[in-house]
Design a protein around this motif. Structure first.
Motif, PDB file in Angstrom:
ATOM      1  N   THR A 114      22.239  -2.921  61.448  1.00  0.00           N
ATOM      2  CA  THR A 114      22.791  -4.122  60.827  1.00  0.00           C
ATOM      3  C   THR A 114      23.766  -4.766  61.791  1.00  0.00           C
ATOM      4  N   ALA A 115      23.682  -6.073  61.897  1.00  0.00           N
ATOM      5  CA  ALA A 115      24.633  -6.797  62.748  1.00  0.00           C
ATOM      6  C   ALA A 115      25.527  -7.655  61.858  1.00  0.00           C
ATOM      7  N   TYR A 116      26.818  -7.657  62.152  1.00  0.00           N
ATOM      8  CA  TYR A 116      27.763  -8.540  61.471  1.00  0.00           C
ATOM      9  C   TYR A 116      28.229  -9.574  62.475  1.00  0.00           C
ATOM     10  N   ILE A 117      27.995 -10.814  62.161  1.00  0.00           N
ATOM     11  CA  ILE A 117      28.389 -11.893  63.051  1.00  0.00           C
ATOM     12  C   ILE A 117      29.605 -12.563  62.413  1.00  0.00           C
ATOM     13  N   TYR A 118      30.769 -12.402  63.031  1.00  0.00           N
ATOM     14  CA  TYR A 118      31.995 -12.959  62.457  1.00  0.00           C
ATOM     15  C   TYR A 118      32.158 -14.395  62.922  1.00  0.00           C
ATOM     16  N   ILE A 119      32.422 -15.261  61.960  1.00  0.00           N
ATOM     17  CA  ILE A 119      32.473 -16.688  62.269  1.00  0.00           C
ATOM     18  C   ILE A 119      33.917 -17.067  62.556  1.00  0.00           C
ATOM     19  N   PRO A 120      34.166 -17.652  63.732  1.00  0.00           N
ATOM     20  CA  PRO A 120      35.535 -18.088  64.017  1.00  0.00           C
ATOM     21  C   PRO A 120      35.879 -19.272  63.106  1.00  0.00           C
ATOM     22  N   PRO A 121      37.171 -19.586  62.954  1.00  0.00           N
ATOM     23  CA  PRO A 121      37.542 -20.720  62.101  1.00  0.00           C
ATOM     24  C   PRO A 121      36.810 -21.979  62.565  1.00  0.00           C
ATOM     25  N   PHE A 122      36.273 -22.740  61.635  1.00  0.00           N
ATOM     26  CA  PHE A 122      35.590 -23.977  62.010  1.00  0.00           C
ATOM     27  C   PHE A 122      35.787 -25.000  60.913  1.00  0.00           C
ATOM     28  N   LEU A 123      35.536 -26.260  61.239  1.00  0.00           N
ATOM     29  CA  LEU A 123      35.819 -27.333  60.303  1.00  0.00           C
ATOM     30  C   LEU A 123      34.706 -27.466  59.271  1.00  0.00           C
ATOM     31  N   ASP A 124      33.568 -28.013  59.685  1.00  0.00           N
ATOM     32  CA  ASP A 124      32.511 -28.168  58.689  1.00  0.00           C
ATOM     33  C   ASP A 124      31.173 -27.613  59.142  1.00  0.00           C
ATOM     34  N   LYS A 125      30.969 -27.503  60.446  1.00  0.00           N
ATOM     35  CA  LYS A 125      29.741 -26.860  60.906  1.00  0.00           C
ATOM     36  C   LYS A 125      29.941 -26.120  62.210  1.00  0.00           C
ATOM     37  N   VAL A 126      29.111 -25.113  62.396  1.00  0.00           N
ATOM     38  CA  VAL A 126      29.224 -24.312  63.613  1.00  0.00           C
ATOM     39  C   VAL A 126      27.834 -23.769  63.915  1.00  0.00           C
ATOM     40  N   SER A 127      27.501 -23.623  65.217  1.00  0.00           N
ATOM     41  CA  SER A 127      26.168 -23.102  65.524  1.00  0.00           C
ATOM     42  C   SER A 127      26.274 -21.906  66.461  1.00  0.00           C
ATOM     43  N   PHE A 128      25.285 -21.049  66.381  1.00  0.00           N
ATOM     44  CA  PHE A 128      25.244 -19.821  67.185  1.00  0.00           C
ATOM     45  C   PHE A 128      23.872 -19.633  67.772  1.00  0.00           C
ATOM     46  N   ASN A 129      23.820 -19.057  68.961  1.00  0.00           N
ATOM     47  CA  ASN A 129      22.552 -18.608  69.550  1.00  0.00           C
ATOM     48  C   ASN A 129      22.710 -17.133  69.831  1.00  0.00           C
ATOM     49  N   ILE A 130      21.885 -16.332  69.219  1.00  0.00           N
ATOM     50  CA  ILE A 130      22.011 -14.885  69.393  1.00  0.00           C
ATOM     51  C   ILE A 130      20.688 -14.294  69.874  1.00  0.00           C
ATOM     52  N   PRO A 131      20.722 -13.627  71.044  1.00  0.00           N
ATOM     53  CA  PRO A 131      19.478 -13.047  71.569  1.00  0.00           C
ATOM     54  C   PRO A 131      19.093 -11.786  70.807  1.00  0.00           C
ATOM     55  N   PHE A 132      17.800 -11.604  70.609  1.00  0.00           N
ATOM     56  CA  PHE A 132      17.303 -10.339  70.076  1.00  0.00           C
ATOM     57  C   PHE A 132      15.931 -10.081  70.688  1.00  0.00           C
ATOM     58  N   HIS A 133      15.408  -8.905  70.451  1.00  0.00           N
ATOM     59  CA  HIS A 133      14.175  -8.503  71.123  1.00  0.00           C
ATOM     60  C   HIS A 133      13.222  -7.860  70.138  1.00  0.00           C
ATOM     61  N   LEU A 134      11.943  -7.938  70.457  1.00  0.00           N
ATOM     62  CA  LEU A 134      10.942  -7.277  69.608  1.00  0.00           C
ATOM     63  C   LEU A 134      10.563  -5.961  70.267  1.00  0.00           C
ATOM     64  N   ARG A 135      10.258  -4.990  69.451  1.00  0.00           N
ATOM     65  CA  ARG A 135       9.866  -3.686  69.990  1.00  0.00           C
ATOM     66  C   ARG A 135       8.362  -3.626  70.147  1.00  0.00           C
ATOM     67  N   TYR A 136       7.925  -2.771  71.081  1.00  0.00           N
ATOM     68  CA  TYR A 136       6.490  -2.525  71.205  1.00  0.00           C
ATOM     69  C   TYR A 136       6.038  -1.811  69.952  1.00  0.00           C
ATOM     70  N   GLN A 137       4.847  -2.135  69.497  1.00  0.00           N
ATOM     71  CA  GLN A 137       4.316  -1.467  68.310  1.00  0.00           C
ATOM     72  C   GLN A 137       3.195  -0.527  68.712  1.00  0.00           C
ATOM     73  N   LYS A 138       2.968   0.458  67.877  1.00  0.00           N
ATOM     74  CA  LYS A 138       1.927   1.455  68.106  1.00  0.00           C
ATOM     75  C   LYS A 138       0.576   0.755  68.276  1.00  0.00           C
ATOM     76  N   ALA A 139      -0.222   1.210  69.255  1.00  0.00           N
ATOM     77  CA  ALA A 139      -1.542   0.597  69.447  1.00  0.00           C
ATOM     78  C   ALA A 139      -2.388   0.801  68.199  1.00  0.00           C
ATOM     79  N   GLN A 140      -3.205  -0.183  67.886  1.00  0.00           N
ATOM     80  CA  GLN A 140      -4.037  -0.096  66.687  1.00  0.00           C
ATOM     81  C   GLN A 140      -5.498  -0.166  67.091  1.00  0.00           C
ATOM     82  N   ILE A 141      -6.360   0.289  66.184  1.00  0.00           N
ATOM     83  CA  ILE A 141      -7.783   0.090  66.409  1.00  0.00           C
ATOM     84  C   ILE A 141      -8.004  -1.416  66.385  1.00  0.00           C
ATOM     85  N   SER A 142      -8.658  -1.933  67.381  1.00  0.00           N
ATOM     86  CA  SER A 142      -8.986  -3.358  67.538  1.00  0.00           C
ATOM     87  C   SER A 142      -7.793  -4.240  67.929  1.00  0.00           C
ATOM     88  N   GLY A 143      -6.628  -3.635  68.227  1.00  0.00           N
ATOM     89  CA  GLY A 143      -5.523  -4.406  68.816  1.00  0.00           C
ATOM     90  C   GLY A 143      -5.041  -5.557  67.964  1.00  0.00           C
TER      91      GLY A 143
END
Ligand SMILES: *[C@@H]1O[C@H](CO)[C@@H](O)[C@H](O)[C@H]1NC(C)=O
Length: 234
Positions: A114-143
């Motif tokens: 779980t990630a908690y993203i704490y928002i700094p004080p802001f007036l009416d709007k604020v935007s964030f860009n947060i990197p994340f990654h996908l994990r490799y998944q187990k190979a399946q029949i027929s891919g």
């Protein structure tokens, strides 16, 4: 006689009105509603390395509240603690990940976090860009492609007066994940659809072919080596 009946009816209606209002108010949580929070979510980039883009907007009444976004991260994805630590260090974000994250593990061996993203004080709007990654998944029949559900974020608030009865215990800030605060789970307007990402998955159909070719190449190598050895005069 008549005006009196009218009075009684009026009074009755008045009482009914008041009772309805107060009970309705209890359910609606007027203070929470007035936080008037909305969230827009977009996911950028293709492939295994993605970026969450959030735009958080709020009404003027929540200016005194401290806000945070809680994101439960499914096994099929992860946030990289080193990358997040860099963003925190550069004051770009204030993010806490609640446990150790194995960034090498494939999806079926990974754990949720779980990630908690704490928002700094802001007036009416604020935007964030947060990197994340996908994990490799187990190979399946027929891919093909594996699905990665992206959980809906929860918005948490600590206001001068508590505004809901759904209290969530969560770390107060990034300094110490063991120090918990009581946050309100704020209902918000989600200006996005719940989404699912796709990730390419290895194809098990290829496995026999790959094994046979590997075996044949191995045999050929052996035979060649033996033939060279046997023809070399001792
Ligand atoms: C907060 O409330 C929403 C809507 O009631 C719910 O779906 C979500 O699971 C809650 N979040 C947490 C972390 O309990």
């Amino acid at each position: 006689m008549k005006p009196l009946t009218l009075q009684i009816v009026k009074y009755g209606l008045f009482v009914l009105f008041i009772t309805t209002c107060t009970t309705a108010n209890k359910d609606l949580d007027p203070k929470c509603k007035s936080l008037n929070v909305s969230l827009t979510q977009k996911i950028d980039n293709e492939g295994f390395h993605r970026q969450l883009n959030w735009l958080l907007e709020r009404g003027p009444k929540s200016v005194h509240c401290k806000l945070a976004i809680r994101l439960d991260i499914s096994k099929e994805m992860y946030m990289n603690p080193d990358e997040i630590a860099d963003l925190n260090r550069l004051n770009i974000s204030e993010i806490l990940i609640d446990r150790d994250v194995d960034i090498e593990a494939p999806a079926h061996l990974a754990e949720e976090h779980t990630a908690y993203i704490y928002i700094p004080p802001f007036l009416d709007k604020v935007s964030f860009n947060i990197p994340f990654h996908l994990r490799y998944q187990k190979a399946q029949i027929s891919g093909g492609f594996g699905k990665v559900p992206v959980n809906k974020p929860t918005i948490l608030a600590i206001c001068p007066q508590s505004c809901s009865n759904t209290e969530i215990r969560a770390p107060c800030d990034t300094r110490n994940y063991r120090v918990m605060c009581a946050w309100d789970n704020v209902s918000y307007q989600a200006l996005f659809d719940e989404m699912e990402l796709m990730v390419p998955v290895g194809n098990l159909d290829d496995y026999p072919l790959v094994s046979i070719i590997t075996l044949l190449l191995g045999c050929a190598g052996c035979i060649y080596t033996l033939s060279v050895l046997s023809t070399t005069p001792l």
